[in-house]
Design a protein around this motif. Structure first.
Motif, PDB file in Angstrom:
ATOM      1  N   VAL A  14      10.697   4.123  -0.139  1.00  0.00           N
ATOM      2  CA  VAL A  14       9.708   3.198   0.412  1.00  0.00           C
ATOM      3  C   VAL A  14       8.285   3.635   0.076  1.00  0.00           C
ATOM      4  CG1 VAL A  14       8.814   2.199   2.553  1.00  0.00           C
ATOM      5  CG2 VAL A  14      11.265   2.499   2.250  1.00  0.00           C
ATOM      6  N   LEU A  15       8.044   4.958   0.124  1.00  0.00           N
ATOM      7  CA  LEU A  15       6.690   5.433  -0.192  1.00  0.00           C
ATOM      8  C   LEU A  15       6.323   5.102  -1.634  1.00  0.00           C
ATOM      9  CD1 LEU A  15       4.188   6.948   0.700  1.00  0.00           C
ATOM     10  CD2 LEU A  15       5.303   9.096   0.006  1.00  0.00           C
ATOM     11  N   ARG A  16       7.267   5.212  -2.569  1.00  0.00           N
ATOM     12  CA  ARG A  16       7.014   4.850  -3.966  1.00  0.00           C
ATOM     13  C   ARG A  16       6.764   3.347  -4.097  1.00  0.00           C
ATOM     14  NH1 ARG A  16       8.025   7.318  -8.915  1.00  0.00           N
ATOM     15  NH2 ARG A  16       7.096   5.992 -10.523  1.00  0.00           N
ATOM     16  N   ASP A  36      12.720   2.816  -8.796  1.00  0.00           N
ATOM     17  CA  ASP A  36      11.425   3.493  -8.662  1.00  0.00           C
ATOM     18  C   ASP A  36      10.262   2.613  -9.122  1.00  0.00           C
ATOM     19  OD1 ASP A  36      12.540   5.766  -7.631  1.00  0.00           O
ATOM     20  OD2 ASP A  36      12.787   6.734  -9.587  1.00  0.00           O
ATOM     21  N   SER A  37      10.547   1.522  -9.834  1.00  0.00           N
ATOM     22  CA  SER A  37       9.486   0.644 -10.330  1.00  0.00           C
ATOM     23  C   SER A  37       9.225  -0.535  -9.403  1.00  0.00           C
ATOM     24  CB  SER A  37       9.854   0.108 -11.724  1.00  0.00           C
ATOM     25  OG  SER A  37      10.066   1.161 -12.626  1.00  0.00           O
ATOM     26  N   LEU A  38      10.044  -0.709  -8.363  1.00  0.00           N
ATOM     27  CA  LEU A  38       9.928  -1.895  -7.514  1.00  0.00           C
ATOM     28  C   LEU A  38       8.652  -1.862  -6.686  1.00  0.00           C
ATOM     29  CD1 LEU A  38      13.572  -2.269  -6.148  1.00  0.00           C
ATOM     30  CD2 LEU A  38      12.476  -3.606  -7.953  1.00  0.00           C
ATOM     31  N   THR A  39       8.214  -3.057  -6.277  1.00  0.00           N
ATOM     32  CA  THR A  39       7.160  -3.184  -5.282  1.00  0.00           C
ATOM     33  C   THR A  39       7.803  -3.426  -3.912  1.00  0.00           C
ATOM     34  OG1 THR A  39       6.973  -5.524  -5.849  1.00  0.00           O
ATOM     35  CG2 THR A  39       5.436  -4.003  -6.917  1.00  0.00           C
ATOM     36  N   ASN A  94       3.379   1.568  -5.440  1.00  0.00           N
ATOM     37  CA  ASN A  94       3.434   0.580  -6.523  1.00  0.00           C
ATOM     38  C   ASN A  94       2.766  -0.730  -6.106  1.00  0.00           C
ATOM     39  OD1 ASN A  94       4.836   2.354  -8.148  1.00  0.00           O
ATOM     40  ND2 ASN A  94       6.843   1.514  -7.675  1.00  0.00           N
ATOM     41  N   SER A  95       3.052  -1.188  -4.885  1.00  0.00           N
ATOM     42  CA  SER A  95       2.435  -2.433  -4.408  1.00  0.00           C
ATOM     43  C   SER A  95       0.930  -2.288  -4.272  1.00  0.00           C
ATOM     44  CB  SER A  95       3.039  -2.834  -3.051  1.00  0.00           C
ATOM     45  OG  SER A  95       4.341  -3.326  -3.212  1.00  0.00           O
ATOM     46  N   MET A  96       0.474  -1.136  -3.776  1.00  0.00           N
ATOM     47  CA  MET A  96      -0.962  -0.930  -3.609  1.00  0.00           C
ATOM     48  C   MET A  96      -1.681  -0.925  -4.963  1.00  0.00           C
ATOM     49  SD  MET A  96      -3.283  -0.603  -1.319  1.00  0.00           S
ATOM     50  CE  MET A  96      -2.345  -0.134   0.152  1.00  0.00           C
ATOM     51  N   ILE A  97      -1.096  -0.232  -5.942  1.00  0.00           N
ATOM     52  CA  ILE A  97      -1.705  -0.188  -7.281  1.00  0.00           C
ATOM     53  C   ILE A  97      -1.695  -1.570  -7.921  1.00  0.00           C
ATOM     54  CG2 ILE A  97      -1.447   0.751  -9.607  1.00  0.00           C
ATOM     55  CD1 ILE A  97      -0.294   3.296  -8.317  1.00  0.00           C
ATOM     56  N   ALA A  98      -0.557  -2.251  -7.843  1.00  0.00           N
ATOM     57  CA  ALA A  98      -0.435  -3.562  -8.494  1.00  0.00           C
ATOM     58  C   ALA A  98      -1.352  -4.595  -7.845  1.00  0.00           C
ATOM     59  CB  ALA A  98       1.018  -4.027  -8.441  1.00  0.00           C
ATOM     60  N   ALA A  99      -1.377  -4.647  -6.514  1.00  0.00           N
ATOM     61  CA  ALA A  99      -2.189  -5.659  -5.835  1.00  0.00           C
ATOM     62  C   ALA A  99      -3.684  -5.401  -6.046  1.00  0.00           C
ATOM     63  CB  ALA A  99      -1.854  -5.669  -4.341  1.00  0.00           C
TER      64      ALA A  99
END
Length: 298
Positions: A90-92, A243-246, A96-101
């Protein structure tokens, strides 16, 4: 005599503009507060229930009758989510969501602002036709762009990487339309004064227009961030490795892994909701401050 007595009253009403104003009924204010409180409860109850359940044990979360507050607060659900080496990182997913958004929101503003400024302030042949074509894309269902965007991302080799969820939807028509309408409302005198002082078109855009457009830029930034943060369908198609999921597709995977462990599922929901709520609180204050300091009233 009667006509003379009525004339001052009509004149006074016309002068004050109160002729059509009805006196406020005494029960309207309590009724309005009651409706607002009811709406607040409807919107906040699911969030409070999710937060409360995330601190319960699994048996307590399914016990009947349901209890609003946990009898014994435990952080076991959060410890399970952040435990290294699990199948649900979940932390990954959160990072990922924070970087992408964040990258997507910045890219949306960076592409929409110059396009909107050109359509609002510059004269060139075919401007109205070009704006009409851009605006017409708002009426096309987004699902139609799924396959073309997938082929483009595959061509660039961005599949199963964050580039696939950052770049493809950055050049949207909504941002161009929103900023163009705001730029049209800016006074022409400000740009004319800058041009007289020797500034070129880009300097006018960068040093005059953008600082005055903080409210619109902040609004577009928030909308783009929330759209990318909550997107579920597109990441499912282009992200394959766990590991790549948002977070949205990751939470669906979490629900499959912990079907009956409701505290873990609710803890994942809390982690996904916290940045969005914090952004809303921050953006609300920023937009109000931007409007107050932009000087648009003059």
């Amino acid at each position: 005599m009667t006509a003379v007595d009525h004339e001052p009253d009509q004149t006074t009403a016309a002068a004050t503009g109160d002729a059509g104003v009805q006196p406020r009924r005494p029960w309207t204010r309590p009724l309005g507060y009651a409706v607002l409180i009811l709406l607040s409860v409807i919107y906040l109850a699911p969030l409070l229930w999710m937060l409360s359940t995330s601190f319960k044990t699994s048996p307590e979360a399914t016990r009947w009758p349901l209890e609003l507050l946990p009898s014994q607060i435990t952080t076991a659900a959060y410890e399970l989510l952040f435990r290294p080496g699990t199948d649900t990182p979940v932390l990954r997913w959160f990072l990922n969501s924070m970087i992408a958004a964040t990258a997507h929101a910045v890219l949306v503003v960076a592409t929409a602002a110059p396009a909107a400024y050109a359509l609002a302030r510059m004269d060139f042949r075919g401007k109205k036709l070009l704006f009409g074509v851009i605006l017409s894309t708002l009426f096309i269902p987004p699902i139609i762009f799924l396959v073309p965007n997938y082929l483009i991302v595959d061509t660039f080799g961005w599949l199963d990487s964050l580039w696939a969820v950052i770049v493809p939807q950055a050049a949207g028509a909504l941002g161009v339309f929103l900023l163009r309408q705001f730029f049209l409302g800016l006074p022409d005198e400000l740009e004319e004064a800058a041009l007289i002082d020797g500034a070129n078109q880009f300097q006018v855009f960068w040093r005059v227009v953008l600082p005055l457009s903080k409210p619109a830029l902040a609004t577009l930034l928030v909308l783009a961030f929330l759209t990318n943060w909550n997107d579920f369908l597109w990441p499912v198609y282009v992200l394959f490795n766990p590991d790549s999921l948002t977070l949205p597709p990751g939470l669906a995977r979490l629900q499959g892994a912990y079907t009956v462990n409701y505290p873990v599922i609710m803890a994942g929901g809390v982690i996904a909701s916290a940045p969005v709520i914090a952004l809303f609180v921050f953006a609300q204050r920023y937009v109000i401050e931007g409007v107050a300091r932009s000087g648009l009233k003059g």
